[in-house]
Design a protein around this motif. Structure first.
Motif, short mmCIF file in Angstrom:
data_model
loop_
_atom_site.label_atom_id
_atom_site.label_comp_id
_atom_site.label_asym_id
_atom_site.label_seq_id
_atom_site.Cartn_x
_atom_site.Cartn_y
_atom_site.Cartn_z
N ARG A 25 1.10 -1.12 -0.20
CA ARG A 25 0.05 0.02 -0.16
C ARG A 25 0.85 1.12 -0.09
N SER A 58 2.26 6.53 5.76
CA SER A 58 1.91 6.07 6.94
C SER A 58 1.12 6.02 7.24
N TYR A 59 -0.16 6.76 6.80
CA TYR A 59 -0.81 6.75 6.73
C TYR A 59 -1.80 6.01 6.39
N VAL A 60 -1.37 5.10 4.88
CA VAL A 60 -2.48 3.97 4.72
C VAL A 60 -1.69 2.39 5.03
N CYS A 61 -0.54 2.36 6.25
CA CYS A 61 -0.20 0.98 6.69
C CYS A 61 -1.18 0.07 6.79
N PRO A 62 -1.07 -0.76 7.29
CA PRO A 62 -2.54 -1.78 7.32
C PRO A 62 -1.08 -1.98 9.17
#
Lengths: 306, 442
Positions: free
Chosen positions: B364, B405-409
């Protein structure tokens, strides 16, 4: 006011809702239609097999991490996914102890010994299935649909004979095969769910299945029978799309799917095994780092250095 | 044209409909001499001096710098050093307000007729890039403008919560248009484009009306995807031009200015009042009544919060700027800076950092990076202390937008790792240059 209480941390200060656990939960939900279908087709023992595999995978992961004093990560549900997938890859009549052994291979040998989630290079469920195919050749190929039935062959073994099931039967899954692979309808429902939830993209699956269809057509075989038989849909939807063992770029996924498709057909048509999906995915797993490197995204505004 | 990727963030533009309100004159202001990129200004006042609104208190350093003016009238109480967010000690002037807000005699409207006069005047404005970067505006306009064909106004405001630019475009549209006329006129720029995210319909309509009579000016609606306001993203999505590695907008014929900066230029030329106050969005879960406020530069952020009804719950994290790229404040006495466009306060729920789990190689971060960087590979090279690979991966191009960083699960602090990798690469390149020079000389 107590100013010492303000937290200073690097940006960004907001994060998306998706986390590893929610992704794995989505995969579990996507496999549920196939689980229901397998229970209808193969009876209660299918459900028992899945339960046994899930429980052993979670337990092995927990025990191994405790033993190695690592953080216990069973809460991320990835072991549950591995357990379900492995069970989906087994014949319903396989002895329980063999299934448990498969789980040990998947979780300990393939996943944890390489560093746990995200670090394994081969798909745990597929590798375990292949280890079992080689170790327990008899029970792994006994595809009897129920306790009293005599062993029934899979459509791939019957291809070209008169007992080949009709396309509708293949689509609905009421024929011999591994637990979770037979019902194409249920697998496709799961695929659509994964796409809608954006857990996976269409690339690997569509290219994999498309390659098999096209290649078999070129070889003068019935492409629809090939697509709906064996573990192709299960593999293309749930295993060739595994994050850590397949490329993450769009073109990487296309190449991965293409390679899987070609190897599958080569094994099915010319090889000694009736089914080639597992070998194809495992072989492509090994090539994944190279494919990833070759298909890196073009960097916006990047200038080549001398 | 293919679009650069990004992320869909929750907009949280709760204050978009709220006109900015002026806060009561603060009791005292704390004005750091460095609120811009470049060398700090040099304080020219002494403890005990009386100062007026708009009076020069810090002279610009001869190099890249910007002067600093007082936002209140009153007495200089202290000349001190504060530790800035970056860790550097910065001279700071503390002024106690007398509440009179007497305006300095030097504040008179400018009569400018030539480019030289315009730039001369601007050197006394204290204006810096108000979108957040704080680059001294004068320096940008002083550059060789012969190759410039486009003035690009940044009205994207892609960060969640912040609506100060939105309010500028709605309430101060005339000032934006006037600023455009000034800059484009004196710099002889023919083409003017205003980029605004297409979810801000009111801003688009307002700016279209305001620039209707300016020849060559147009408004370009942009996808409402973070980070549209990133300079390279903006230039590409409005004009289709690519700023190459190591280049500036200047290199592809563009000057980019924030809409609030250009409005500030107009206000300065027309009134003579330098940049001494700022419109700031005060919002976040811990703020009782979120508002847009106008406050003198140097106002302690606590004064803004008090004006907005105080805290509704105990604040656990406070930010300068938006939640994607904003900087966490160490305490509530931190002052409003020139480039502060928002002060956000969050309660425990939002402030608690998520648990970091192992990377699952989902890709992602790669998929959502606007520039197509590969954070997983960057992280690996960084861990292996391998700056040569970092150079190939072009980590230097990372604009630190935070999409990864925002999308990192797995909630990994990817952009932070990128920043560290950038430093590693920079140090390596400096060392390499030194070695090469030493070899040449020896």
């Amino acid at each position: 006011m107590d100013n010492g209480m303000l937290l200073v941390s690097p940006a960004p200060h907001i994060r998306s809702k998706t986390n590893t656990q929610s992704i794995m939960l989505d995969v579990i939900i996507a496999m549920t239609p196939a689980l229901i279908a397998s229970t209808i087709i193969f009876g209660w023992r299918a459900l028992v097999m899945v339960a046994v595999c899930v429980a052993s995978c979670v337990l092995f992961e927990f025990l191994f991490q405790k033993l190695c004093k690592r953080d216990v990560t069973v809460g991320d549900l990835s072991a549950v996914v591995t357990g379900m997938l492995l069970a989906f890859n087994l014949p319903v009549r396989i002895p329980i102890w063999q299934a448990v052994f498969g789980c040990l291979v998947a979780i300990v040998a393939v996943k944890q010994l390489f560093g746990g989630i995200g670090k394994n290079f081969a798909n745990p469920a597929i590798t375990a299935r292949l280890v079992m195919t080689i170790s327990f050749a008899g029970t792994m190929t006994n595809f009897a649909t129920s306790a009293d039935a005599t062993s029934s062959a899979t459509p791939l073994a019957l291809m070209g004979t008169e007992s080949m099931p009709s396309l509708l039967t293949l689509f609905l899954g009421n024929h011999g095969g591994s637990l979770g692979e037979t019902c194409a309808l249920a697998l496709i429902i799961g695929f659509v769910y994964l796409l809608v939830r954006r857990v996976i993209t269409w690339h690997t699956t569509v290219v994999f299945v498309g390659t098999v269809a096209l290649f078999t057509l070129c070889l003068g075989q019935n492409p629809l029978e090939h697509v709906l038989s064996g573990g192709l849909l299960l593999g293309a939807i749930f295993m060739a799309t595994d994050y850590s063992t397949t490329p993450s770029t769009k073109w990487g996924k296309v190449i991965f799917g293409l390679g899987c498709g070609i190897i599958t057909v080569l094994i099915r048509v010319f090889g000694g095994y009736p089914e080639g999906v597992s070998f194809a995915i495992l072989l492509m797993n090994i090539l994944t780092p190279y494919i990833s490197k070759l298909t890196r995204r073009k960097i916006f505004g990047g200038v080549k250095r001398k | 044209m293919f679009k650069l990727s990004g992320v869909h963030v929750k907009h949280c533009k709760n204050t978009a409909k709220l006109k900015a309100e002026r806060i009561p004159t603060p009791k005292s202001i704390t004005v750091p001499m460095s609120m811009h990129i470049g060398a700090p200004a040099v304080p020219i006042v002494k403890v005990g001096d009386t100062v007026k609104v708009g009076q020069l208190i810090g002279e610009a350093d001869p190099g890249l710098s910007s002067p600093v003016y007082s936002g209140v009238s009153g007495t200089v109480k202290k000349i001190d050093g504060i530790i800035s967010i970056s860790g550097a000690q910065i001279p700071t002037v503390v002024i106690e307000s007398d509440g009179e807000q007497t305006i300095a005699e030097s504040v008179v409207p400018y009569e400018v007729n030539t480019r030289e006069e315009f730039l001369e005047a601007l050197s006394r404005s204290g204006i810096v890039g108000l979108g957040g970067a704080g680059f001294p505006t004068l320096v940008k306009l002083k550059a060789d403008v012969s190759k410039i064909d486009t003035l690009l106004i940044n009205g994207a405001e892609c960060e969640p919560y912040i609506t100060s630019d939105t309010r500028t475009m709605i309430d101060d549209a005339a000032a934006v248009a006037d600023g455009i006329r000034l800059v484009a006129g004196f710099l002889e720029i023919k083409n003017i484009v205003i980029g605004i995210e297409k979810n801000k319909l009111e801003c688009i309509a307002s700016m279209r009306r305001a620039v209707a009579d300016i020849a060559g000016a147009s408004v370009k609606p942009l996808p409402s995807v973070y980070p549209q306001g990133g300079e390279k993203v903006l230039v590409y999505h409005t004009l289709g031009r690519v700023i190459k590695e190591g280049g500036l907008p200047l290199d592809c014929g563009v000057i980019v200015m924030n809409c609030t900066t250009i409005a500030a230029i107009s206000r300065f030329i027309r009134t003579g009042m330098p940049l001494v106050e700022k419109c700031i969005t005060v919002d976040g879960s811990a703020v009782a009544t979120p508002k847009n406020v106008i406050a003198p530069i140097g106002t302690p952020v606590m004064d803004l919060i008090d004006f907005c009804g105080g805290f509704s719950e105990e604040p656990r994290k406070m930010l300068y700027g938006g939640p994607m790229m904003g900087i966490a404040l160490p305490d509530t006495s931190s002052p409003v800076l020139k480039q502060t466009n928002a002060v956000l306060a969050f309660g425990k729920k939002e402030a608690t950092p998520p648990k970091v789990t192992p990377c699952i190689k989902c890709g992602r971060c790669v998929e959502h990076c606007p520039f197509g960087l590969d954070p997983t590979a960057i992280s690996k090279a960084y861990k292996e202390n391998d700056p040569e690979t970092l150079e190939k991966l072009k980590v230097n191009l990372c604009m630190e937008c935070g999409c990864c960083s925002y999308v990192c699960p797995a909630k990994r602090n990817i952009v932070q790792r990128n920043k560290m990798a950038k430093t590693m690469l920079r140090n390596y390149q400096i060392e390499k240059k030194k070695r090469e020079e030493a070899q040449k000389n020896g």
